[in-house]
Design a protein around this motif. Structure first.
Motif, mmCIF file in Angstrom:
data_model
loop_
_atom_site.group_PDB
_atom_site.id
_atom_site.type_symbol
_atom_site.label_atom_id
_atom_site.label_comp_id
_atom_site.label_asym_id
_atom_site.label_seq_id
_atom_site.Cartn_x
_atom_site.Cartn_y
_atom_site.Cartn_z
ATOM 1 N N ILE A 110 17.783 14.837 -23.792
ATOM 2 C CA ILE A 110 18.929 14.544 -23.637
ATOM 3 C C ILE A 110 20.421 15.976 -23.387
ATOM 4 O O ILE A 110 19.926 16.122 -24.847
ATOM 5 C CB ILE A 110 19.342 13.568 -23.837
ATOM 6 C CG1 ILE A 110 18.523 12.405 -23.928
ATOM 7 C CG2 ILE A 110 21.123 12.972 -23.849
ATOM 8 C CD1 ILE A 110 18.384 10.677 -24.446
ATOM 9 N N GLU A 111 20.813 16.454 -22.566
ATOM 10 C CA GLU A 111 22.019 16.991 -23.265
ATOM 11 C C GLU A 111 23.328 16.468 -23.489
ATOM 12 O O GLU A 111 24.066 15.490 -23.049
ATOM 13 C CB GLU A 111 22.516 18.181 -22.576
ATOM 14 C CG GLU A 111 21.032 19.408 -21.824
ATOM 15 C CD GLU A 111 21.442 20.324 -21.360
ATOM 16 O OE1 GLU A 111 22.585 20.163 -20.803
ATOM 17 O OE2 GLU A 111 21.394 20.852 -21.334
ATOM 18 N N LEU A 112 24.250 16.616 -25.266
ATOM 19 C CA LEU A 112 25.230 15.778 -25.846
ATOM 20 C C LEU A 112 25.955 16.795 -25.737
ATOM 21 O O LEU A 112 25.901 18.038 -26.609
ATOM 22 C CB LEU A 112 24.984 15.239 -27.024
ATOM 23 C CG LEU A 112 23.925 14.700 -27.424
ATOM 24 C CD1 LEU A 112 23.459 14.424 -28.946
ATOM 25 C CD2 LEU A 112 24.637 12.765 -26.298
ATOM 26 N N HIS A 113 27.492 17.011 -25.645
ATOM 27 C CA HIS A 113 28.922 17.078 -25.076
ATOM 28 C C HIS A 113 29.488 16.636 -25.950
ATOM 29 O O HIS A 113 29.903 16.340 -26.377
ATOM 30 C CB HIS A 113 28.718 17.936 -23.855
ATOM 31 C CG HIS A 113 27.939 18.688 -23.033
ATOM 32 N ND1 HIS A 113 27.821 19.797 -22.319
ATOM 33 C CD2 HIS A 113 26.396 17.635 -22.168
ATOM 34 C CE1 HIS A 113 26.963 20.277 -21.746
ATOM 35 N NE2 HIS A 113 26.288 18.828 -21.518
ATOM 36 N N GLY A 114 30.889 18.043 -26.245
ATOM 37 C CA GLY A 114 31.921 17.412 -27.350
ATOM 38 C C GLY A 114 31.903 16.721 -28.433
ATOM 39 O O GLY A 114 30.721 16.709 -29.106
ATOM 40 N N ALA A 115 32.394 15.355 -28.170
ATOM 41 C CA ALA A 115 32.663 14.855 -29.701
ATOM 42 C C ALA A 115 30.716 14.156 -29.393
ATOM 43 O O ALA A 115 30.726 13.878 -30.723
ATOM 44 C CB ALA A 115 33.687 12.901 -29.164
ATOM 45 N N ASP A 116 30.176 13.975 -28.652
ATOM 46 C CA ASP A 116 29.704 13.587 -28.351
ATOM 47 C C ASP A 116 27.849 13.963 -29.393
ATOM 48 O O ASP A 116 27.223 13.517 -29.807
ATOM 49 C CB ASP A 116 28.554 13.252 -27.487
ATOM 50 C CG ASP A 116 29.202 11.784 -26.156
ATOM 51 O OD1 ASP A 116 29.407 11.178 -27.097
ATOM 52 O OD2 ASP A 116 28.688 11.799 -24.695
ATOM 53 N N ILE A 117 28.248 15.486 -29.811
ATOM 54 C CA ILE A 117 27.041 15.674 -30.464
ATOM 55 C C ILE A 117 27.040 15.378 -32.320
ATOM 56 O O ILE A 117 25.776 15.467 -32.543
ATOM 57 C CB ILE A 117 28.081 17.483 -30.662
ATOM 58 C CG1 ILE A 117 28.786 17.180 -31.688
ATOM 59 C CG2 ILE A 117 27.713 18.314 -29.329
ATOM 60 C CD1 ILE A 117 28.890 19.353 -32.105
ATOM 61 N N GLN A 118 28.224 14.027 -32.371
ATOM 62 C CA GLN A 118 28.548 13.564 -33.678
ATOM 63 C C GLN A 118 27.071 12.784 -33.667
ATOM 64 O O GLN A 118 26.904 12.573 -35.224
ATOM 65 C CB GLN A 118 29.551 13.438 -33.517
ATOM 66 C CG GLN A 118 30.729 14.496 -33.688
ATOM 67 C CD GLN A 118 30.656 15.590 -34.799
ATOM 68 O OE1 GLN A 118 29.606 15.368 -35.604
ATOM 69 N NE2 GLN A 118 31.425 16.383 -33.855
ATOM 70 N N LYS A 119 26.512 12.249 -32.688
ATOM 71 C CA LYS A 119 25.429 11.406 -32.595
ATOM 72 C C LYS A 119 23.981 11.925 -33.313
ATOM 73 O O LYS A 119 23.642 10.768 -33.919
ATOM 74 C CB LYS A 119 25.424 11.005 -31.587
ATOM 75 C CG LYS A 119 26.730 10.227 -30.454
ATOM 76 C CD LYS A 119 26.015 9.866 -29.089
ATOM 77 C CE LYS A 119 27.722 8.884 -28.448
ATOM 78 N NZ LYS A 119 27.037 8.907 -26.898
#
Length: 466
Positions: A193-202
């Motif tokens: 899964i690649e997380l970008h932008g604000a989703d990296i805070q997950k």
């Protein structure tokens, strides 16, 4: 043979060809970190270790390890350089230690960003982006911990908050500092899964509880040959006033990568290396200053009654056998104290900041009078969400748990936010609350609850898929 032994045996068969060991000395070393900064964690985590160390060489091998762990329901703890201070990579329930340092490649460098694997040492990454021809003159990372030379970038993102560079570029969580995190899930059939932008805070600052980080994209800026600087002051209040004014000026009339104030009682810990550069009769500010702004830095220093005792680049420091300024700040100060006296520990606090005034220096002086030699003062200056901030990292002479938490309560009564660095859970330390987004992502990426169990209160055993 016990059920656990059978599952470990099946796991080893499933990952045949991937480097692994159950040697006791290796497991002892790789199941620990710098949690011994805290006497409470040192006692709580004594004897905790994994049962098998695995060192994959690439993401494909990480996927095989994740699948085998999920199938056998074995706990998994990801480990980088092991430089965290809170027991982030100490396995509370044994299982598999996944040493990520085999994933150590720089994958892509562009003007303004770098894509790399999670296991690369931050020093190696910094050298790579400085030498890469993507931008004339090279580029540099926006921040790194005081353990830059031995820490991995994935570990910094998974467990870190800020560090050297924070006074110029904010904290890791600030938008744009990290733009992509790639994770492998812990499922029988793992996903990427690649997380970008604000989703990296997950997954940022989640202690490796909800996905195996394999790649990251980080922001870069043009490289600077920073001047590592020591300034001396007649009083700690003078050092703090200088720090507050300098911090607000960074980005306009001044430019700095580090700004650390320590009171004169730290001098013995630095004495063997820096000698009269940090004498016992002066309080100190360690900084990394842009050479083009050094003249203005010196002007401000003079207005606050300070004097310069060192101004050297990192190559010059190496030639003289001296440590860089960033190893004189952040949690390295605790390490230097512990080398002299193992009874020291520390706190992590945040002081309220008033624009145009900085922190309440009168309060700091009252705290110094209250505690005497029981607490030695240390403040880091930085930025957070666009505003200025000062983090207190005072040394505390440890007596017992009751006294330590009495000091914590007194700091809280003074209006200081305390990030408890004497606990292993994310929520009881810096976060202060359960991050629902991180827990929701854990249900996706770690449905069986196998990743670094015991490090987040937001996940209950009943949450796990059988």
């Amino acid at each position: 043979m016990s059920d656990r032994a059978l599952r470990l045996q099946a796991f080893r068969q499933a990952i045949a060809g991937i480097a692994c060991t159950d040697a006791g000395d290796v497991l002892d070393a790789k199941s620990s970190d710098y949690h011994w900064y805290s006497p409470l964690l040192k006692e709580q985590l004594a004897g905790k270790r994994g049962e098998l160390l695995v060192r994959p060489a690439n993401e494909a091998e990480v996927i095989r390890v994740a699948a085998a762990c999920a199938k056998q329901r074995l706990p998994l703890t990801v480990r980088g350089g092991g430089t965290g201070n809170y027991g982030q990579c100490v396995p509370l329930e044994g299982g598999v230690i996944l040493d990520i340092t085999g994933l150590d490649r720089v994958l892509e460098v562009q003007p303004g960003s770098v894509l790399c694997e999670a296991g690369i040492l931050i020093l190696a990454l910094e050298r790579a982006v400085r030498a890469h021809p993507a931008m004339p003159g090279g580029q540099e990372l926006l921040m790194y911990p005081s353990t830059r030379d031995i820490a991995t970038i994935g570990g910094f993102i998974a467990g870190g908050y800020g560090g050297a560079g924070t006074v110029r570029n904010g904290i890791l969580k600030d938008p744009g500092n990290v733009s992509l995190i790639r994770v492998v899930t812990l499922e029988e059939t793992p996903r990427v899964i690649e997380l970008h932008g604000a989703d990296i805070q997950k997954v940022h600052h989640a202690y490796g509880t909800n996905g195996i980080i394999t790649q990251l994209r980080l922001a870069l800026k043009p490289a600077v040959e920073w001047v590592h600087h020591i300034a001396l002051f007649p009083g700690y209040a003078d050092a703090l006033r200088f720090g507050c004014e300098a911090t607000e000026a960074v980005g306009t009339s001044l430019d700095a990568f580090l700004l650390t104030a320590v009171d004169r009682r730290f001098s013995p810990f630095y004495r063997s290396e820096f000698g009269d550069r940090f004498p016992a009769d002066a309080d100190a500010v360690f900084s990394m200053v842009h050479p083009a702004r050094l003249g203005r830095w010196r002007e401000l220093l003079g207005r606050h009654g300070g004097r310069e005792s060192m101004a050297l680049t990192e190559p010059q420091l190496r030639d003289q056998g001296l440590s860089p300024a960033f190893e004189c700040g952040w949690n390295h100060t605790t390490l230097m104290a512990l080398r002299s006296d193992p009874t020291w520990t520390n706190l992590q606090t945040v002081h309220a900041w008033t624009p145009g005034r900085g922190i309440d220096i009168d309060l700091v002086e009252r705290q110094m009078a209250r505690y005497g030699d029981e607490v030695l003062m240390h403040h880091e200056f930085g930025r957070n969400a666009g505003g200025c901030v000062s983090f207190g990292l005072p040394l505390v002479s440890y007596f017992d748990r009751e006294r330590l938490y009495e000091i914590i309560r007194e700091h809280e009564a003074d209006g200081c936010l305390v990030f408890d660095n004497h606990v292993v859970t994310i929520e009881d330390g810096g976060m202060k609350t359960i991050d629902d987004a991180q827990i929701a992502f854990k249900r996706i990426a770690d449905p069986h609850g196998l990743m670094n169990p015991g490090k987040t209160r937001g996940w209950l055993p009943s949450s796990a898929v059988p």
